[in-house]
Motif scaffolding. Structure first.
Motif, mmCIF file in Angstrom:
data_model
loop_
_atom_site.group_PDB
_atom_site.id
_atom_site.type_symbol
_atom_site.label_atom_id
_atom_site.label_comp_id
_atom_site.label_asym_id
_atom_site.label_seq_id
_atom_site.Cartn_x
_atom_site.Cartn_y
_atom_site.Cartn_z
ATOM 1 N N GLU A 1 23.275 -15.492 177.033
ATOM 2 C CA GLU A 1 23.948 -16.780 177.803
ATOM 3 C C GLU A 1 23.256 -18.144 177.960
ATOM 4 O O GLU A 1 22.227 -18.281 178.619
ATOM 5 C CB GLU A 1 24.704 -16.316 178.985
ATOM 6 C CG GLU A 1 25.249 -15.098 179.191
ATOM 7 C CD GLU A 1 25.728 -14.456 180.400
ATOM 8 O OE1 GLU A 1 25.865 -15.186 181.374
ATOM 9 O OE2 GLU A 1 26.006 -13.354 180.392
ATOM 10 N N GLN B 1 29.429 -17.328 181.547
ATOM 11 C CA GLN B 1 29.315 -16.194 182.223
ATOM 12 C C GLN B 1 30.492 -15.195 182.334
ATOM 13 O O GLN B 1 30.235 -13.979 181.960
ATOM 14 C CB GLN B 1 28.886 -16.252 183.688
ATOM 15 C CG GLN B 1 27.625 -16.788 183.994
ATOM 16 C CD GLN B 1 27.318 -17.389 185.499
ATOM 17 O OE1 GLN B 1 27.568 -16.716 186.467
ATOM 18 N NE2 GLN B 1 26.494 -18.472 185.685
ATOM 19 N N VAL B 2 31.575 -15.648 182.673
ATOM 20 C CA VAL B 2 32.936 -14.635 182.710
ATOM 21 C C VAL B 2 33.250 -14.271 181.328
ATOM 22 O O VAL B 2 33.391 -13.243 181.002
ATOM 23 C CB VAL B 2 33.920 -15.858 182.960
ATOM 24 C CG1 VAL B 2 35.241 -14.930 183.127
ATOM 25 C CG2 VAL B 2 33.769 -16.143 184.712
ATOM 26 N N ARG C 1 31.354 -8.337 176.764
ATOM 27 C CA ARG C 1 30.416 -7.233 176.812
ATOM 28 C C ARG C 1 31.371 -5.635 177.380
ATOM 29 O O ARG C 1 31.213 -4.833 176.599
ATOM 30 C CB ARG C 1 29.186 -7.417 177.915
ATOM 31 C CG ARG C 1 28.046 -8.092 177.153
ATOM 32 C CD ARG C 1 26.747 -8.044 178.187
ATOM 33 N NE ARG C 1 27.078 -8.765 179.350
ATOM 34 C CZ ARG C 1 26.861 -9.944 179.622
ATOM 35 N NH1 ARG C 1 26.051 -10.560 178.446
ATOM 36 N NH2 ARG C 1 26.999 -10.566 180.776
ATOM 37 N N LEU C 2 32.008 -6.110 178.190
ATOM 38 C CA LEU C 2 33.033 -5.090 178.760
ATOM 39 C C LEU C 2 33.913 -4.491 177.606
ATOM 40 O O LEU C 2 34.172 -3.380 177.395
ATOM 41 C CB LEU C 2 33.682 -5.298 180.025
ATOM 42 C CG LEU C 2 33.063 -5.761 181.282
ATOM 43 C CD1 LEU C 2 33.851 -6.210 182.240
ATOM 44 C CD2 LEU C 2 32.616 -4.121 181.800
ATOM 45 N N ILE D 1 42.068 -10.499 183.173
ATOM 46 C CA ILE D 1 41.267 -10.152 182.167
ATOM 47 C C ILE D 1 40.936 -8.821 181.991
ATOM 48 O O ILE D 1 41.064 -8.321 180.873
ATOM 49 C CB ILE D 1 39.754 -10.950 182.770
ATOM 50 C CG1 ILE D 1 39.609 -12.246 182.750
ATOM 51 C CG2 ILE D 1 38.532 -10.367 181.790
ATOM 52 C CD1 ILE D 1 38.386 -12.652 183.372
ATOM 53 N N LYS E 1 29.813 -21.648 184.365
ATOM 54 C CA LYS E 1 30.671 -20.563 184.657
ATOM 55 C C LYS E 1 31.435 -19.790 183.742
ATOM 56 O O LYS E 1 31.686 -18.364 183.693
ATOM 57 C CB LYS E 1 31.588 -20.906 186.017
ATOM 58 C CG LYS E 1 32.076 -19.874 186.739
ATOM 59 C CD LYS E 1 32.929 -20.547 187.737
ATOM 60 C CE LYS E 1 33.874 -19.803 188.317
ATOM 61 N NZ LYS E 1 34.839 -20.494 189.542
ATOM 62 N N ILE F 1 34.274 2.064 180.580
ATOM 63 C CA ILE F 1 33.001 1.865 180.352
ATOM 64 C C ILE F 1 32.097 2.991 180.753
ATOM 65 O O ILE F 1 31.431 3.524 179.977
ATOM 66 C CB ILE F 1 32.446 0.881 181.388
ATOM 67 C CG1 ILE F 1 33.127 -0.665 180.968
ATOM 68 C CG2 ILE F 1 31.058 0.526 181.297
ATOM 69 C CD1 ILE F 1 32.839 -1.161 179.571
ATOM 70 N N GLU G 1 30.489 -4.203 184.955
ATOM 71 C CA GLU G 1 29.451 -3.935 183.973
ATOM 72 C C GLU G 1 28.361 -3.273 184.327
ATOM 73 O O GLU G 1 27.604 -2.308 183.761
ATOM 74 C CB GLU G 1 28.741 -5.343 183.520
ATOM 75 C CG GLU G 1 29.412 -6.126 182.563
ATOM 76 C CD GLU G 1 28.811 -7.178 182.070
ATOM 77 O OE1 GLU G 1 27.528 -7.050 181.193
ATOM 78 O OE2 GLU G 1 28.796 -8.492 182.322
ATOM 79 N N ILE H 1 41.522 -6.751 178.464
ATOM 80 C CA ILE H 1 40.266 -5.808 177.703
ATOM 81 C C ILE H 1 40.686 -4.381 178.017
ATOM 82 O O ILE H 1 39.668 -3.613 177.780
ATOM 83 C CB ILE H 1 39.087 -6.525 178.126
ATOM 84 C CG1 ILE H 1 38.755 -6.263 179.532
ATOM 85 C CG2 ILE H 1 38.818 -7.746 177.315
ATOM 86 C CD1 ILE H 1 37.455 -6.705 179.811
ATOM 87 N N SER I 1 32.650 -14.095 187.778
ATOM 88 C CA SER I 1 31.488 -13.250 186.996
ATOM 89 C C SER I 1 31.001 -12.493 187.865
ATOM 90 O O SER I 1 30.822 -11.152 187.204
ATOM 91 C CB SER I 1 30.607 -14.544 186.534
ATOM 92 O OG SER I 1 30.007 -15.009 187.791
ATOM 93 N N ILE J 1 40.578 -2.529 180.410
ATOM 94 C CA ILE J 1 39.804 -1.762 181.565
ATOM 95 C C ILE J 1 40.706 -1.155 182.703
ATOM 96 O O ILE J 1 40.619 -0.249 183.253
ATOM 97 C CB ILE J 1 38.711 -2.496 182.435
ATOM 98 C CG1 ILE J 1 37.469 -3.069 181.296
ATOM 99 C CG2 ILE J 1 37.871 -1.978 183.393
ATOM 100 C CD1 ILE J 1 36.783 -1.997 180.519
ATOM 101 N N SER K 1 30.641 -11.546 180.103
ATOM 102 C CA SER K 1 30.796 -10.280 180.686
ATOM 103 C C SER K 1 32.088 -9.727 180.069
ATOM 104 O O SER K 1 32.153 -8.378 179.803
ATOM 105 C CB SER K 1 31.220 -10.500 182.165
ATOM 106 O OG SER K 1 29.941 -10.643 183.144
ATOM 107 N N THR K 2 33.141 -10.485 179.822
ATOM 108 C CA THR K 2 34.331 -9.896 179.442
ATOM 109 C C THR K 2 34.233 -9.398 178.128
ATOM 110 O O THR K 2 34.699 -8.186 177.719
ATOM 111 C CB THR K 2 35.477 -11.113 179.402
ATOM 112 O OG1 THR K 2 35.559 -11.699 180.453
ATOM 113 C CG2 THR K 2 36.724 -10.543 178.720
ATOM 114 N N LEU L 1 33.112 -9.260 187.439
ATOM 115 C CA LEU L 1 33.174 -8.673 186.200
ATOM 116 C C LEU L 1 31.681 -7.755 185.899
ATOM 117 O O LEU L 1 31.630 -6.882 185.825
ATOM 118 C CB LEU L 1 33.313 -9.583 185.004
ATOM 119 C CG LEU L 1 34.745 -9.971 184.963
ATOM 120 C CD1 LEU L 1 34.677 -11.380 184.104
ATOM 121 C CD2 LEU L 1 35.659 -9.050 184.461
#
Lengths: 114, 221
Positions: B64, B43-44, B50-51, A53, B40, A96, A18, A57, A11, A59, B47-48, A14
């Protein structure tokens, strides 16, 4: 800055994206030389998960990379950092930042090293 | 514990297509232990998402949360004051938790973020295997602590069957024959007499054949 890459989790990595990072460089101690036994090995596994990840997505997985260095390898640190910054500059702003309208010049300054 | 696996991110993104303001809800129970639906992972995943959504030009706002358990009503109540401020909840609890939340909050769509697996154990970090199917009539005392319902692919009560070859099951050479394991264990325990005590058939009336089950403990209600 974190005292040990063992504290890094997916997190946090990531979140850096963000927050606008175009690339994230994770630098841990040499494998087999972790003060906390396997913090850097755990970090590598987490970086690899984030790599997957970012690929999923779109990125771009090449925007994250882990290096292992000792505290005495200043020249190598500089070389690795330059190499990674070059790689990220070649990739350009992350999708982004493109959506947010952040230009390449700003993104060049935002390459984050951990 | 109840195990699960994350749904592919593409599938989740497709589910979330109509929404731009959601709750991602984890659970501190089983799914935290098997690393698929805890704080956890909330959160991951958040974030994934949102990105991915921002990169696609369709931002999403995410609250969250991680509840103590999604399968107990008292832990769902703290969500009630704000749940209708969101268009949907993406829950990464087990199927029981997701359904219970859907029942309690009737006006909010509930979306599953994981595929619920089975009642199992942790073999090592990252590997879980099935042990119990909740058949409602346990016979482990007669079978050396190895469940024929779960460990035998056919759930038979008079194995091994003809598909057992050198201790493995015909369905997959990686799968041990449950009945060979039972017999080996009974021999090592010197309890082979238990093999003859098993019923020739199993009554499935305590299992799922009657539809969804209910337990009422008169001493507790």
């Amino acid at each position: 800055m974190l005292p040990c890459t063992g504290r890094i989790d997916e997190s946090l990595l990531l979140k850096a994206f963000e927050n606008g990072a175009d690339g994230v460089m994770v630098i841990g101690c040499l494998e087999g030389d972790c003060h906390y036994v396997n913090g850097n090995i755990r970090a590598r596994a987490r970086v690899e998960r984030v790599y997957t990840i970012l690929e999923q997505i779109n990125i771009g997985p090449e925007r994250i990379r882990m290096y292992n260095l000792s505290a005495g390898e200043g020249a190598k640190f500089a070389a690795f950092t330059n190499e990674f910054v070059d790689q990220v500059q070649e990739l350009g702003p992350s999708p982004i930042n493109l959506v947010r309208g952040n230009g390449l010049k700003k993104s060049e300054q935002e390459v984050q090293a951990t | 514990m109840i195990t699960g696996t994350p749904k592919p991110i593409e599938e989740i993104l497709e589910m979330l297509e109509p929404y731009n303001n959601i709750v991602v809800a984890g659970c501190f129970g089983c799914v935290t232990v098997c690393r698929v639906g805890g704080d956890k992972e909330v959160q991951v995943l958040s974030s994934t998402l949102r990105l991915a959504r921002e990169a696609a030009g369709k931002k999403i706002e995410i609250r969250e949360v991680c509840l103590e358990r999604q399968c107990d009503p008292e832990y769902l109540e703290p969500m009630r004051p704000y749940i209708e401020d969101y268009q949907a909840v993406l829950s990464i609890a087990c199927g029981a938790g997701i359904q219970f939340m859907a029942e309690k909050f009737g006006k909010t769509p509930l979306l599953p973020g994981i595929n619920t697996g089975f009642l199992g154990v942790t073999e090592r970090q990252g590997e879980w295997t099935e042990r119990c199917q909740g058949c409602g009539d346990c016979v482990l005392h007669l079978t050396g602590g190895i469940c024929p319902v779960t460990r035998c692919a056919k759930s038979i009560f008079h194995g091994p069957c003809g598909g057992s070859v050198e201790g493995t099951c015909e369905v997959d050479k990686e799968v041990k024959c449950g009945w060979q394991m039972i017999i080996d264990r009974l021999v090592s325990l010197d309890q082979m007499e238990n093999y003859g005590k098993l019923k020739p058939y199993k009554g499935w009336d305590a299992s799922r054949d009657g539809g969804p089950r209910r337990i009422i403990r008169e001493d507790m209600v």
